[in-house]
Design an enzyme around this catalytic site. Sequence first.
Site, PDB file in Angstrom:
ATOM      1  N   LYS A  77      37.094  56.351  36.555  1.00  0.00           N
ATOM      2  CA  LYS A  77      38.048  55.954  35.519  1.00  0.00           C
ATOM      3  C   LYS A  77      38.330  57.096  34.552  1.00  0.00           C
ATOM      4  O   LYS A  77      39.418  57.163  33.973  1.00  0.00           O
ATOM      5  CB  LYS A  77      37.529  54.716  34.781  1.00  0.00           C
ATOM      6  CG  LYS A  77      37.542  53.468  35.655  1.00  0.00           C
ATOM      7  CD  LYS A  77      37.388  52.208  34.852  1.00  0.00           C
ATOM      8  CE  LYS A  77      37.586  50.984  35.746  1.00  0.00           C
ATOM      9  NZ  LYS A  77      37.529  49.720  35.001  1.00  0.00           N
ATOM     10  N   LYS A 114      40.902  49.692  48.309  1.00  0.00           N
ATOM     11  CA  LYS A 114      40.803  48.275  48.003  1.00  0.00           C
ATOM     12  C   LYS A 114      42.060  47.797  47.292  1.00  0.00           C
ATOM     13  O   LYS A 114      42.635  48.514  46.472  1.00  0.00           O
ATOM     14  CB  LYS A 114      39.568  48.053  47.110  1.00  0.00           C
ATOM     15  CG  LYS A 114      39.246  46.608  46.810  1.00  0.00           C
ATOM     16  CD  LYS A 114      37.982  46.544  45.970  1.00  0.00           C
ATOM     17  CE  LYS A 114      37.675  45.114  45.548  1.00  0.00           C
ATOM     18  NZ  LYS A 114      36.468  45.050  44.695  1.00  0.00           N
ATOM     19  N   LYS A 141      44.196  44.953  41.356  1.00  0.00           N
ATOM     20  CA  LYS A 141      45.032  44.167  40.463  1.00  0.00           C
ATOM     21  C   LYS A 141      45.637  45.011  39.353  1.00  0.00           C
ATOM     22  O   LYS A 141      46.506  44.541  38.625  1.00  0.00           O
ATOM     23  CB  LYS A 141      44.241  42.999  39.869  1.00  0.00           C
ATOM     24  CG  LYS A 141      43.040  43.366  39.032  1.00  0.00           C
ATOM     25  CD  LYS A 141      42.277  42.097  38.646  1.00  0.00           C
ATOM     26  CE  LYS A 141      40.983  42.413  37.929  1.00  0.00           C
ATOM     27  NZ  LYS A 141      41.197  43.067  36.633  1.00  0.00           N
TER      28      LYS A 141
END
Length: 338
Positions: free
Chosen positions: A115, A197, A200
């Site tokens: 991140k 993956k 969202k």
Amino acid sequence: MDEKKKVMLSGIKPSGDLTLGSYLGAIKNWAERAEQFDCYYFMADLHALTTRQNPADLRRRTLEQLAQYVACGLDPEKNTLFIQSHVPAHAELGWVLSCYTMFGELSRMTQFKDKSQKNADNINGGLFAYPSLMAADILLYQPDYVPVGDDQKQHVELTRDVAQRFNNLYGETFRVPEPYIPKVGARVMDLLNPESKMSKSDDVGNGRVCLMDSPEDIMRKFKRAVTDSDTDEHCVRFDPQNKPGVANLMQIYAACTGRSFEEIEAEFTGQGYGAFKLAVGESVVEMLRPIREEAQRLMKDKAYLEDLCRTGADRAGRIAYKTLRKVYKKVGLVAAVR
């Protein structure tokens, strides 16, 4: 006398729209566990603050996620559903546990490194201390199991280390939880990039299917899904290493229909990828239709959602503050006069 149920807890950040991956990898399995476990599920809105959020969107997604949980089959009478920030004990214990989490441990967290690269202009303290708050989220409720994806196993291991460290210093305080990895549908991959993956938080979203997507959008995305150039009559076969896109679609289809990989291969022998992708898309449309319609209905019922938030926070808070009071006493904090 019935044996006391084991406790299970999990949460998802409302930092993006819930996806097919969220449902098949986690939420669908949650709904099936209520009879076996005492379950706590929360909207991790405090965790969402580690990246900049549009306030109106965060509020909408938080309530929408709560409505979707119920629409997905999480009965509020059988599961404790709540918003993380509505139980201040999360933030309070998060601070205490940050004092028992080592700098080196936090520095080694894979998710922090990932991140930080994606948000180089906003590498904040919350992003770094995220696992301490996650440990608090978990340990407040003394769970036996934490259902997580492979990408969160490292955080659960850290939680276990922190709990054991605290217990060794102050005596038995926290139950040390076990990670619970779903065996089926644990990782639904991006339709356009099957090496990643389904996310969202993907801003573009063409490779992800969201629970609230229209049937037309779902079919459009599956028609564009990546497969390969194989034209063999047995091109639809499960080979994750050499055919990751096809394998991903087969896993989705299997989860939607209950068919085995062998049955799917037989069903589409000689039909090619076009027919296969249409069938997968249609199976997803039909599986998500009742969820989308019920969530839309619930979002219009403000009084119901407010009551659900209040009831869930009250129920969770009773358990959370019991743990927090014990922790405060053990570390030497003066009890507040109520």
